[in-house]
Design an enzyme around this catalytic site. Structure first.
Site, PDB file in Angstrom:
ATOM      1  N   TYR A   1       5.197  -0.042 -12.711  1.00  0.00           N
ATOM      2  CA  TYR A   1       6.050   1.113 -12.942  1.00  0.00           C
ATOM      3  C   TYR A   1       7.402   0.682 -13.516  1.00  0.00           C
ATOM      4  O   TYR A   1       7.860  -0.442 -13.293  1.00  0.00           O
ATOM      5  CB  TYR A   1       6.279   1.875 -11.640  1.00  0.00           C
ATOM      6  CG  TYR A   1       5.119   2.717 -11.171  1.00  0.00           C
ATOM      7  CD1 TYR A   1       3.802   2.354 -11.431  1.00  0.00           C
ATOM      8  CD2 TYR A   1       5.338   3.880 -10.443  1.00  0.00           C
ATOM      9  CE1 TYR A   1       2.749   3.131 -10.986  1.00  0.00           C
ATOM     10  CE2 TYR A   1       4.287   4.664  -9.985  1.00  0.00           C
ATOM     11  CZ  TYR A   1       2.992   4.282 -10.264  1.00  0.00           C
ATOM     12  OH  TYR A   1       1.953   5.062  -9.820  1.00  0.00           O
TER      13      TYR A   1
ATOM     14  N   ASP B   1       0.814  -1.205   0.000  1.00  0.00           N
ATOM     15  CA  ASP B   1       0.000   0.000   0.000  1.00  0.00           C
ATOM     16  C   ASP B   1       0.855   1.266   0.000  1.00  0.00           C
ATOM     17  O   ASP B   1       1.879   1.339   0.684  1.00  0.00           O
ATOM     18  CB  ASP B   1      -0.923  -0.007   1.217  1.00  0.00           C
ATOM     19  CG  ASP B   1      -1.989   1.062   1.130  1.00  0.00           C
ATOM     20  OD1 ASP B   1      -1.735   2.170   1.619  1.00  0.00           O
ATOM     21  OD2 ASP B   1      -3.059   0.783   0.552  1.00  0.00           O
ATOM     22  N   ASP B   2       0.398   2.281  -0.746  1.00  0.00           N
ATOM     23  CA  ASP B   2       1.124   3.554  -0.808  1.00  0.00           C
ATOM     24  C   ASP B   2       1.325   4.176   0.569  1.00  0.00           C
ATOM     25  O   ASP B   2       2.369   4.776   0.850  1.00  0.00           O
ATOM     26  CB  ASP B   2       0.367   4.551  -1.695  1.00  0.00           C
ATOM     27  CG  ASP B   2       0.533   4.261  -3.178  1.00  0.00           C
ATOM     28  OD1 ASP B   2       1.270   3.317  -3.520  1.00  0.00           O
ATOM     29  OD2 ASP B   2      -0.083   4.968  -3.994  1.00  0.00           O
TER      30      ASP B   2
ATOM     31  N   GLU C   1       8.698  -2.999 -12.303  1.00  0.00           N
ATOM     32  CA  GLU C   1       7.952  -3.843 -11.373  1.00  0.00           C
ATOM     33  C   GLU C   1       7.438  -5.070 -12.110  1.00  0.00           C
ATOM     34  O   GLU C   1       6.976  -4.976 -13.250  1.00  0.00           O
ATOM     35  CB  GLU C   1       6.775  -3.066 -10.781  1.00  0.00           C
ATOM     36  CG  GLU C   1       7.184  -1.876  -9.930  1.00  0.00           C
ATOM     37  CD  GLU C   1       6.006  -1.080  -9.414  1.00  0.00           C
ATOM     38  OE1 GLU C   1       6.173  -0.364  -8.411  1.00  0.00           O
ATOM     39  OE2 GLU C   1       4.915  -1.166 -10.024  1.00  0.00           O
TER      40      GLU C   1
END
EC number: 3.2.1.18
Length: 478
Positions: free
Chosen positions: A413, A47-48, A434
């Site tokens: 990404y 999670d960010d 990724e």
């Protein structure tokens, strides 16, 4: 074309059993050896809001392969009570100083909360290295210096992620985006925002930093930049509009002209970050093959010509050229360092609207146009299959090829780097991206490939249709 080649992949960062996850790669090539710097976020979970700190692996390129060192934590790249995110490195070739930009976000405040409330929790930060990434100096908080009063109209912002660029003038550029507050309602409790790409820049080798203007019209987010011959800057950005957005700057990123959609570069659902890198095309490759131009309408450009606009347009590449350089001769320099890359002039549509008027000399025949590579997941409904795309006329949004898929499976990404010509190979590039088997945040992988590989493996027709959305794994947008 024979069987598609897939470059050898090396996993540099891998999700750990404890849940520690590595995301958001950034890659920088530091001459002369060269040394490769692979950055990533280390998160407590995918999670960010669980981003934690930035990490680095240094690699040395020798005889066509890279020897990687162990993972190191960038201990100085942190603000107290903040989480470090979005690594964005840029090299000042004049001093040899590496500037690693990132954002420091207060606590675990999600980006979505900042956007909804209009209350920014991010700071613009930077650390530097003068020894190719071996050691790093103390953190600088550049928020007030670079953004200042404009911050009150930003719900949040971020840099990159991925590499920045240096122009021939010496200007350093760091790609960025902000969610601009368009209006507030209910006494400021409800906030209406829109994302816009921009750039931070320095004209004194990183001593001071400033904020450029926003891409003014289309919603645009995470972006990367490339220099365009004729002192123009090209921006390619993530967008929620179904396709990538490109925009041009005539003043080295101080401001941007209105952006335009790139119909040949589709976004995944909700969009995904992508990377671009510019390079001088080898003169031995002939431009007559329509396969590499992306459109049978495209015609080869002379490397030295005057541009005459036949049809008026107020936006995009054609509008820029019409306003700033209706009859400006553009010539490519005959000698440039491998790290200074430009883009070939072009239009935003049919190239028959451009008339070459400057006869080609024997010298200009030896000069090559410049091309772009772009990396992005090839799937349109999910983040699947990392693809490499080629444009031989970057200002023409129709010029992009179909992707060469360098990894089949969940992908996210990425960041590209141009390494230059290598013995026994054509121009060589690197990609840090990724990847995973079930999700795109299991690993961060690295691979090398050459321009010859790209030209040999880029699809020419509809062969991507069966691969683009083939179900494989689970990919969550972010």
């Amino acid at each position: 074309m024979g069987p598609t080649r897939v470059p050898r992949r090396t996993v540099l960062f891998q999700r750990e059993r404890t849940g520690l996850t590595y995301r958001v790669p950034a890659l920088l090539c530091v001459p002369p050896r060269p040394t490769l710097l692979a950055f990533a976020e280390q998160r407590l979970s995918p999670d960010d809001s669980h981003a934690h700190r930035l990490v680095l692996r240094r690699g040395t390129l020798t005889r066509g392969s890279v020897r990687w060192g162990t993972l190191s934590v960038l201990e100085t790249a942190v603000l107290e009570e903040h989480r470090s995110m979005n690594p964005c490195p840029v090299l000042d070739e004049h001093s040899g100083t590496i500037f690693l930009f990132f954002i420091a976000v207060l606590g675990h405040t999600p980006e979505a909360v900042q956007i909804a409330t209009g209350k920014n929790a991010a700071r613009l930060c930077c650390v530097t290295s003068c020894d190719a990434g071996l050691t790093w100096g103390s953190v600088r908080d550049l928020t007030e210096e670079a953004i200042g009063a404009a911050l009150q109209d930003w719900a949040t912002f971020a840099v990159g992620p991925g590499h920045g660029v240096q122009l021939r003038s010496g200007r350093l550029l760091v790609p960025a985006y902000t969610y601009h507050v368009d209006r507030r309602e209910c006494f400021g409790k409800i906030c209406w925002t829109s994302p816009h790409s921009l750039a931070f820049y320095s004209d004194d080798h990183g001593i001071s930093w400033h904020c450029g203007g926003l891409v003014p019209n289309l919603r645009s987010g995470e972006c990367q930049l490339a220099a365009v011959d004729g002192d123009f800057l090209y921006c390619n950005a993530r967008s929620p509009l179904g396709n990538r957005v490109q925009a041009l700057s005539a003043d080295e990123g101080t401001s941007f002209l209105p952006g335009e959609l790139v119909p040949t570069l589709a976004e995944t659902a909700r969009g995904c970050q992508g990377s671009i890198v510019g390079f001088l095309a080898p003169p031995s490759i002939e431009p007559q093959d329509d396969r590499w131009t992306g459109s049978p309408r495209n015609t080869p450009h002379s490397p030295c010509f005057n541009l005459r606009v036949q049809e008026s347009s107020g936006e995009g590449a054609r509008g820029l050229l019409e306003r700033w350089m209706p009859r400006l001769p553009l010539c490519y320099p005959q000698s440039r360092s491998p790290e200074n890359h430009g883009l070939e002039p072009g239009s935003d549509g049919d190239k028959t609207s451009w008339t070459p008027e400057c006869p080609m000399s024997s010298d200009s025949m030896l000069q090559s146009p410049t091309w772009l590579l772009y990396s992005h997941p090839a799937g349109r409904r999910a983040r699947l299959h990392m693809g490499i795309y080629l444009s031989r006329s970057p200002l023409d949004p129709h010029s992009w090829t179909e992707p060469w898929v360098i990894y089949e499976g969940p992908s996210g990404y990425s960041d590209l780097a141009f390494l230059g010509p290598m013995p026994g190979a054509s121009l060589v590039f690197a990609c840090l991206f990724e990847s995973g088997t079930r999700t795109s945040y299991e690993d961060i992988s690295f691979c090398l490939f050459s321009l010859a590989d790209v030209l040999e493996n880029v699809p020419t027709g509809l062969e991507m249709l069966s691969l683009r959305d083939k179900a494989q794994g689970h990919c969550w947008p972010s």
